[in-house]
Motif scaffolding. Structure first.
Motif, mmCIF file in Angstrom:
data_model
loop_
_atom_site.group_PDB
_atom_site.id
_atom_site.type_symbol
_atom_site.label_atom_id
_atom_site.label_comp_id
_atom_site.label_asym_id
_atom_site.label_seq_id
_atom_site.Cartn_x
_atom_site.Cartn_y
_atom_site.Cartn_z
ATOM 1 N N LEU A 39 0.825 -1.210 0.000
ATOM 2 C CA LEU A 39 0.000 0.000 0.000
ATOM 3 C C LEU A 39 0.857 1.258 0.000
ATOM 4 O O LEU A 39 0.553 2.244 -0.672
ATOM 5 C CB LEU A 39 -0.918 0.007 1.228
ATOM 6 N N ASN A 42 2.193 1.878 -3.460
ATOM 7 C CA ASN A 42 1.138 2.384 -4.351
ATOM 8 C C ASN A 42 1.366 2.028 -5.811
ATOM 9 O O ASN A 42 1.090 2.819 -6.722
ATOM 10 C CB ASN A 42 1.010 3.912 -4.205
ATOM 11 N N VAL A 72 -8.464 5.631 0.074
ATOM 12 C CA VAL A 72 -8.313 4.412 -0.725
ATOM 13 C C VAL A 72 -9.687 3.846 -1.064
ATOM 14 O O VAL A 72 -10.517 3.637 -0.175
ATOM 15 C CB VAL A 72 -7.495 3.347 0.031
ATOM 16 N N ARG A 124 -6.797 6.662 -4.086
ATOM 17 C CA ARG A 124 -6.100 5.575 -4.750
ATOM 18 C C ARG A 124 -7.042 4.402 -4.951
ATOM 19 O O ARG A 124 -8.002 4.227 -4.188
ATOM 20 C CB ARG A 124 -4.902 5.122 -3.913
#
Length: 364
Positions: A39, A42, A72, A124
């Motif tokens: 994470l 990314n 996210v 994201r």
């Protein structure tokens, strides 16, 4: 059922993956660290593999709970033999992107537009694919192509691939060379050791208000549970659930290795009977067979396969009153009915065009 007897607030060993019961063994903590590292990066792919029941789904759900939804946007797929033609529509559906009646080019454009809009909003996109070993090579390639989407130097989509051990072998194939180059980290989640097995059981029990004396476990009970289950969390859950049920039925507050072994033997016997007594085999066993001496009643043979004495007695009684000609007649009627239905269905299929229902579901 046994929860009230042991004064528990809930069922501690349910099979449904529940992040509330997440247990951080050494392996699970390491796997979580890899996911969190991914994470932070990314981009690219993170691959997590593990045996059936090792806790992969619980791990992922625990991570998903931690995500900040304002930063996210995560989508999860559980793959079941998905090919390239379906994977893009399922990805679109998982993110809520309309895809009905779009061809592949327009579908890719719709997904890319959605991902760009997320990035523009400071968010994201994360795609988690569970049971990744079921993906076809073409479907995996489509996922890899999605990872090519970028806005300036920012990747628009990151993916976690979660699968069973065979996915490691799949990843090593020549077809997966390009995907391997996009994998930034991978980890194989192994079983718990004997100490972790003990801690895992106590962790789940404490989560539902367990007091150590209701029930209590002897040291050899924990060791027996580990030997029987191999340290696989789902197997531990199944065995311990039955163990507490047996303890309740036997009005026991103290559980020992003897109790564990008795439950284990009972479960193995049930599995053996289940294999021998599948519906097809039971029908075949109960159906009269032609031998040189004429019609033979096979129910007495079936009675021998059943370990429960009461059930065996009932089958034996049925065998004494068995009318082979009547059963044969009824089975013959059933076969004729099924045959007619199949002919009707085959006729319907040949006279009209039927769309794939799974594609409709994926596009909705």
């Amino acid at each position: 059922m046994y929860e009230t007897y042991y004064k528990l607030a809930g069922k501690p060993f349910q099979l449904n993956p529940d992040p509330a019961f997440f247990f951080g063994s050494r392996g699970h903590k390491r796997a979580m660290a890899y996911l969190e590292y991914g994470l932070h990066q990314n981009e690219g792919f993170i691959v997590i593999t593990g045996e059936i029941g090792a806790g992969k789904t619980t791990l992922v759900r625990s991570l998903m709970q931690k995500l900040d939804s304002s930063k996210v946007v995560a989508a999860q797929l559980v793959s079941t033999q998905i090919d390239a033609d379906d994977i893009l529509r399922l990805v679109a559906a998982a993110f809520g992107v309309p895809s009905k009646n779009l061809d592949k080019a327009d579908l890719l454009l719709a997904i890319e537009t959605f991902l760009v809009s997320l990035t523009a909003a400071g968010k994201r996109a994360l795609l988690v694919v569970d049971e990744a070993q079921n993906l076809t090579p073409r479907a995996v390639e489509e996922l890899r192509m999605l990872s090519n989407f970028q806005l300036e130097d920012h990747a628009l989509l990151q993916s976690f691939l979660i699968g069973q051990p065979e996915f490691r072998d799949i990843m090593q194939s020549a077809e997966m060379q390009q995907l391997r180059q996009r994998v930034i980290a991978s980890y194989h989640l192994g079983p718990l050791d004997v100490e972790e097995t003990k801690a895992y059981i106590e962790h789940r029990l404490k989560h539902v208000g367990w007091h150590h004396d209701s029930p209590s476990f002897s040291a050899d009970a924990f060791e027996a549970i580990y030997r029987t289950t191999g340290g696989i969390p789902r197997r531990i859950n199944t065995l311990c659930d039955r163990l507490l049920l047996a303890g309740f039925l036997g009005e026991k507050l103290a559980l020992t290795a003897k109790d564990v072994n008795e439950v284990s033997v009972e479960m193995k016997e049930e599995q053996r009977i289940g294999r021998n007594a599948s519906p097809a085999r039971l029908i075949s066993a109960g159906r009269p067979t032609q031998r040189a001496s004429g019609e033979v009643n096979a129910l007495p043979e079936l009675a021998k396969l059943v370990s429960d004495p009461r059930m065996a007695e009932q089958i034996a009684t049925l065998a004494e009153n068995f009318d082979a000609s009547r059963v044969e007649f009824r089975l013959g009627q059933l076969e004729q009915t099924v045959s007619a239905l199949l002919q009707m269905l085959n006729g319907a299929v040949t006279t009209q065009s039927i769309e794939d229902p799974d594609k409709d579901k994926a596009s909705q």
